[in-house]
Design an enzyme around this catalytic site. Structure first.
Site, PDB file in Angstrom:
ATOM      1  N   ASP A  40       3.688  13.369  -4.605  1.00 13.10           N
ATOM      2  CA  ASP A  40       4.167  12.288  -5.470  1.00 13.10           C
ATOM      3  C   ASP A  40       5.683  12.386  -5.569  1.00 13.10           C
ATOM      4  OD1 ASP A  40       2.356  10.559  -7.797  1.00 13.10           O
ATOM      5  OD2 ASP A  40       4.534  10.496  -7.928  1.00 13.10           O
ATOM      6  N   ASP A  66      10.004  11.368  -1.556  1.00 11.86           N
ATOM      7  CA  ASP A  66       9.780  10.016  -1.052  1.00 11.86           C
ATOM      8  C   ASP A  66       8.985  10.107   0.245  1.00 11.86           C
ATOM      9  OD1 ASP A  66       9.949   7.505   0.152  1.00 11.86           O
ATOM     10  OD2 ASP A  66      12.019   7.163  -0.473  1.00 11.86           O
ATOM     11  N   ASN A  93      -2.630   6.969  -0.737  1.00 11.83           N
ATOM     12  CA  ASN A  93      -2.826   6.178  -1.945  1.00 11.83           C
ATOM     13  C   ASN A  93      -1.530   5.685  -2.573  1.00 11.83           C
ATOM     14  OD1 ASN A  93      -4.333   5.375  -4.559  1.00 11.83           O
ATOM     15  ND2 ASN A  93      -2.825   6.883  -5.245  1.00 11.83           N
ATOM     16  N   TYR A 159       4.136  -7.390  -1.114  1.00 10.58           N
ATOM     17  CA  TYR A 159       2.977  -6.531  -1.385  1.00 10.58           C
ATOM     18  C   TYR A 159       1.774  -6.980  -0.567  1.00 10.58           C
ATOM     19  CZ  TYR A 159      -0.444  -3.859  -4.101  1.00 10.58           C
ATOM     20  OH  TYR A 159      -1.436  -2.990  -4.479  1.00 10.58           O
ATOM     21  N   LYS A 163      -0.179  -4.668   2.280  1.00 14.95           N
ATOM     22  CA  LYS A 163      -1.582  -4.274   2.174  1.00 14.95           C
ATOM     23  C   LYS A 163      -2.427  -4.853   3.306  1.00 14.95           C
ATOM     24  CE  LYS A 163      -1.162  -1.585  -1.356  1.00 14.95           C
ATOM     25  NZ  LYS A 163      -1.408  -0.126  -1.221  1.00 14.95           N
TER      26      LYS A 163
END
Length: 255
Positions: A40, A66, A93, A159, A163
């Site tokens: 993370d 990152d 994720n 976005y 995706k």
């Protein structure tokens, strides 16, 4: 339902594991005996998850940074392999939201940031993890796509494109490596109560247009519900499931 392949469990990488779906996924893998690399950009969240896993008798490590940076990607994979002696599962994720911006209004900065984190980082991690998965002769990759991967009315342009790209990465990698023991699947969460949901901002015409369709979302899902689907897809119970994009959306995709 255990996903482990031995008494000491598998080595698992979960990105974006400092909060939300990633945190729930890391905790669920650990509860089954797997060893979890918590990746993370938020050090506080990642370290808290590691401590929670260890407090419950599990094994975890954290790598902070990152994930669109190749050096961080290399550190994540190397740390998992060296710490656990094994890498069997990669969960891509980590992701960020856009501002619901319509195509004509998307800035270069927003486009590049969203694509870099949501699509380039999973590609880099997949590329780095594959040699280790192939060397062991089997493995699973699970990507977090989105309801926005299945339609054009769930998010802004950047976005949505990122995706849809995750779906392409999932399917292409599944086909390329299915005969070598690697399974690659994705979940497509609908509305889920996480920090990314809380941080959504709405900008201009895109948000106004999308707002007409979001009434079909239904109830907000819990991070643990998405995590359960991820862990299932990475388990032996899903041994013949490959190249699938599984909606976890309370039927939003069926409306």
């Amino acid at each position: 339902m255990s996903g482990t392949t031995g008494p000491e469990g598998r080595g698992v990488i979960v990105t974006g594991a400092g909060s939300g779906i990633g945190r729930a996924t890391a905790l669920r893998f650990a509860s089954l005996g797997d060893k979890v690399l918590v990746a993370d950009i938020n050090a506080t969240g990642a370290e808290a998850v590691v401590k929670e896993i260890e407090a419950n008798g599990g094994t975890a490590r954290a790598v902070i940074g990152d994930l669109s940076d190749q050096h961080i990607v290399d550190e994540v994979v190397t740390t998992a392999v060296e710490s656990f002696g094994d890498l069997a599962v990669l969960v891509n994720n980590a992701g960020i939201m856009d501002t619901m911006t319509a195509t004509a209004d998307v800035s270069d900065a927003e486009w590049e940031r969203v694509i870099r984190i949501n699509l380039t980082a999973p590609f880099l991690l997949t590329r780095a993890a594959l040699p280790h998965l192939l060397a062991r002769g089997n493995g699973a990759i699970v990507n977090t796509a989105s309801a926005a991967a299945l339609r054009g009315s769930a998010a802004g342009t950047a976005y949505t494109v990122s995706k849809h790209g995750i779906v392409g990465l999932t399917k292409s990698t599944a086909v390329m490596y299915r005969d070598r023991g690697i399974r690659v699947n994705a979940i497509a969460p609908g509305g889920t109560q996480t920090a990314i949901t809380d941080s959504i901002t709405y900008d201009g015409d895109g948000a106004a247009t999308i707002g007409r369709y979001r009434a079909n979302v239904g109830r907000m899902g819990a991070a643990e519900e998405a995590a359960a689907a991820i862990v299932f897809l990475a388990s032996d119970a899903a041994s013949n499931i490959n190249g699938v994009v599984l909606p976890v959306d309370n039927g939003w995709s069926a409306v």
